[in-house]
Structures are given as structure tokens and as C-alpha cells.
Write an enzyme that holds these catalytic residues in place. Structure first.
Site, PDB file in Angstrom:
ATOM      1  N   GLU A   1      -7.070   4.827   7.574  1.00  0.00           N
ATOM      2  CA  GLU A   1      -6.907   6.247   7.223  1.00  0.00           C
ATOM      3  C   GLU A   1      -8.160   6.768   6.539  1.00  0.00           C
ATOM      4  OE1 GLU A   1      -3.166   5.810   5.196  1.00  0.00           O
ATOM      5  OE2 GLU A   1      -2.207   5.388   7.120  1.00  0.00           O
TER       6      GLU A   1
ATOM      7  N   ASN B   1       0.870  -1.182   0.000  1.00  0.00           N
ATOM      8  CA  ASN B   1       0.000   0.000   0.000  1.00  0.00           C
ATOM      9  C   ASN B   1       0.906   1.232   0.000  1.00  0.00           C
ATOM     10  OD1 ASN B   1      -1.847   2.021   0.400  1.00  0.00           O
ATOM     11  ND2 ASN B   1      -2.280   1.508   2.537  1.00  0.00           N
TER      12      ASN B   1
ATOM     13  N   SER C   1       3.272  -1.886  10.516  1.00  0.00           N
ATOM     14  CA  SER C   1       4.723  -1.864  10.723  1.00  0.00           C
ATOM     15  C   SER C   1       5.404  -3.193  10.387  1.00  0.00           C
ATOM     16  CB  SER C   1       5.050  -1.421  12.156  1.00  0.00           C
ATOM     17  OG  SER C   1       4.577  -0.093  12.377  1.00  0.00           O
TER      18      SER C   1
ATOM     19  N   GLU D   1      -5.600  -4.777  10.716  1.00  0.00           N
ATOM     20  CA  GLU D   1      -4.645  -3.680  10.850  1.00  0.00           C
ATOM     21  C   GLU D   1      -4.943  -2.893  12.125  1.00  0.00           C
ATOM     22  OE1 GLU D   1      -2.571  -2.677   7.009  1.00  0.00           O
ATOM     23  OE2 GLU D   1      -4.253  -1.319   7.180  1.00  0.00           O
TER      24      GLU D   1
ATOM     25  N   LYS E   1       0.052   4.215  -0.360  1.00  0.00           N
ATOM     26  CA  LYS E   1      -0.646   5.441   0.099  1.00  0.00           C
ATOM     27  C   LYS E   1      -0.383   6.549  -0.928  1.00  0.00           C
ATOM     28  CE  LYS E   1       0.023   3.757   4.745  1.00  0.00           C
ATOM     29  NZ  LYS E   1      -0.120   4.001   6.161  1.00  0.00           N
TER      30      LYS E   1
ATOM     31  N   GLY F   1       2.211   2.453  10.862  1.00  0.00           N
ATOM     32  CA  GLY F   1       3.149   3.564  10.722  1.00  0.00           C
ATOM     33  C   GLY F   1       3.833   3.967  12.021  1.00  0.00           C
TER      34      GLY F   1
ATOM     35  N   HIS G   1      -9.651   1.122   4.732  1.00  0.00           N
ATOM     36  CA  HIS G   1      -8.375   1.357   5.435  1.00  0.00           C
ATOM     37  C   HIS G   1      -8.630   2.345   6.577  1.00  0.00           C
ATOM     38  CE1 HIS G   1      -4.297   2.720   6.256  1.00  0.00           C
ATOM     39  NE2 HIS G   1      -3.887   1.602   5.681  1.00  0.00           N
TER      40      HIS G   1
HETATM   41  C1  PEP Z   1      -0.862   0.409   6.074  1.00  0.00           C
HETATM   42  O1  PEP Z   1      -0.819   1.501   5.566  1.00  0.00           O
HETATM   43  O2  PEP Z   1      -1.822  -0.305   5.841  1.00  0.00           O
HETATM   44  C2  PEP Z   1       0.241  -0.015   6.922  1.00  0.00           C
HETATM   45  C3  PEP Z   1       0.150  -1.181   7.509  1.00  0.00           C
HETATM   46  O3  PEP Z   1       1.299   0.840   7.053  1.00  0.00           O
HETATM   47  P1  PEP Z   1       2.728   0.506   7.767  1.00  0.00           P
HETATM   48  O4  PEP Z   1       3.197  -0.794   7.176  1.00  0.00           O
HETATM   49  O5  PEP Z   1       3.579   1.660   7.372  1.00  0.00           O
HETATM   50  O6  PEP Z   1       2.473   0.405   9.217  1.00  0.00           O
END
Ligand code: PEP
Length: 248
Positions: A94, A11, A208, A163, A13, A169, A92
Site C-alpha cells: 500500500e 498490521n 488474506s 505479500e 493499517k 485484502g 508494504h
Molecule cells: C496486509 O495488510 O499486509 C495484509 C496481508 O492484509 P490482509 O491480511 O487483510 O490480506
């Protein structure tokens, strides 16, 4: 236990450029041997710039809940499919927190994705506060119910991504044991909608994930791959994560 082929999703983003398109596609095309399923979800404008190759597929990060019409700035599921997407990330965190997407809007987006032949990658997860209040399972059940309780037939065509918001992040990855506990709960919950489909549905972990922790997460029985944000922006790291997931 059923065999589920691992799936690793990038992803990007709102990141990346044409240089990254080349780096990632060249690195993935060079791979051979047993690979997991690999899905790249860049900003949609880059979808047509990826060469077609059997080592990876393409997805979008969002879609409209409407099929067509006067919805300025939106992109429909059919348009995404025409641009080369086979999958789309839906719900997601976000989108839920920054853009106010509710569980019912997320369900409407899943409906559009499936109608256009796209596989929805449905994201669910709890906040740090909800975990501290021991509401993790309740929150996940609500997020899943909103999509599948009225439409259990959607499950077989879906991918789920767990998630936890506190892990996205932040560098605070869930431990493999924490991930497995929640994934097992999610699979139990999925069986309430469609007991025949639940054992085959892939449940990805996101939050992460990096080249150093992916193998121990993938070793868990119910962790069928990952949704990778930050680490997917580095082609070398992303390839290492993909290679730590066993192919067929
Ligand atoms: C995500 O954006 O879905 C995500 C898991 O980001 P990160 O791997 O940076 O934590």
C-alpha cells in the site's frame, strides 16, 4: 534444516481504537505455553497505550527515510523506538502503490530502521499481472536486490514478508504450495547476499491469512509466520492464528 521461531505480525493499517488495544492486549497477555513471537503494528498513536508484556512486541507500519528535520507529518525511526516499537514494516504494497514508494526509498527506510535498532519487516510481492506474465521471481529479486545487494550485512537483522498483491485484502490466499515455492525462491535469493544468514532469516507470508488457513501455510518448510491484515482486527481470530503457529 535450521529452526526458526515463527513470527506472527498484526498490521492494523489505519484501523482500530482504544477498545481494540484492550481486547488484543488482554487476549495476548492471557496466553501461556509455547507461543510464536507476536508483533502488533497498530497506528503509531496507540503504541504507548499497550501495556508492556513478554507475550508480544510492538511495531510501526511505516517510518521516515530521514533521521530528523523539517519533514512535516513524518515520524523518525528513533521516535518509533522511543514510543516502544522494536520493529517496523517497510515497503508494504500500500505504501509502494498508493504513496509511490520506490525500491530505493524502501532501502533508505531500511537503513534508518536499522540505525535506530529497529528490525525492518521488509514487504515484497508481485501483482496479479506480473504473476500472469511469469515475472514473479524477477520482481521479487529486484525488490530484494534494491535493499540487500549493496548492504548484505543488513540481512541478518531483517524479517522478510512475501505479500503477493493479488492476495492482500482479497480473500484469495496463496495456496500453501504457491507460498512455499516463492518462499524457497526468496531464501535462495537471500543466500546470494549472505549465505550464512539466509537459513535463519524469517520469511513471513501475508495475504488474506485467517484462522482457517494459517495452519496449512505455517506447515510449509519456508513459511516462518504471517503478516496479518484484516483478521488481526478481531482479537479472537488473531489469537487463533497465533496459536496455530508453533512456539519454541
Ligand atoms: C496486509 O495488510 O499486509 C495484509 C496481508 O492484509 P490482509 O491480511 O487483510 O490480506
Amino acid at each position: 534444516m535450521r529452526q526458526r521461531k515463527p513470527l506472527v505480525v498484526a498490521n492494523w493499517k489505519m484501523n482500530g481504537d482504544q477498545h481494540l488495544v484492550h481486547q488484543v492486549s488482554d487476549s495476548l497477555v492471557a496466553l501461556s505455553g509455547a507461543l510464536p513471537d507476536i508483533l502488533i503494528c497498530p497506528p503509531v498513536i496507540f503504541l504507548p497505550n499497550f501495556p508492556k508484556h513478554p507475550n508480544y512486541r510492538l511495531g510501526a507500519q511505516n517510518l521516515s527515510e530521514q533521521p530528523a528535520g523539517a519533514f512535516t507529518g513524518e515520524i523518525s525511526a528513533v521516535m518509533l523506538a522511543q514510543a516502544g516499537a522494536s520493529h517496523v514494516i517497510v515497503g508494504h504494497s500500500e505504501r509502494r502503490t498508493l504513496y509511490g514508494e520506490t525500491n530505493s526509498l524502501v532501502a533508505a527506510k531500511v537503513a534508518q530502521a536499522l540505525a535506530a535498532g529497529l528490525t525492518p519487516v521488509l514487504c515484497v510481492g508481485e501483482t496479479a499481472a506480473q504473476r500472469a506474465e511469469e515475472k514473479t521471481f524477477q520482481v521479487l529479486a529486484e525488490q530484494l536486490d534494491a535493499v540487500y545487494s549493496a548492504q548484505p550485512q543488513w540481512l541478518a537483522a531483517s524479517v522478510i514478508a512475501y505479500e503477493p498483491l493479488w492476495a492482500i485484502g482479497t480473500g484469495n490466499t496463496a495456496t500453501p504450495a504457491q507460498a512455499q515455492q516463492v518462499h524457497a525462491f526468496i531464501r535462495q535469493q537471500l543466500a546470494r547476499y549472505d549465505a550464512a544468514a539466509a537459513p535463519d532469516v524469517r520469511i513471513l507470508y501475508g495475504g488474506s491469512v485467517n484462522a482457517g488457513n494459517s495452519a496449512s501455510l505455517f506447515a510449509q518448510t519456508d513459511v516462518d509466520g504471517a503478516l496479518v491484515g484484516g483478521a488481526s482486527l478481531n482479537a479472537t481470530d488473531f489469537v487463533a492464528i497465533c496459536l496455530s503457529a508453533k512456539g519454541e
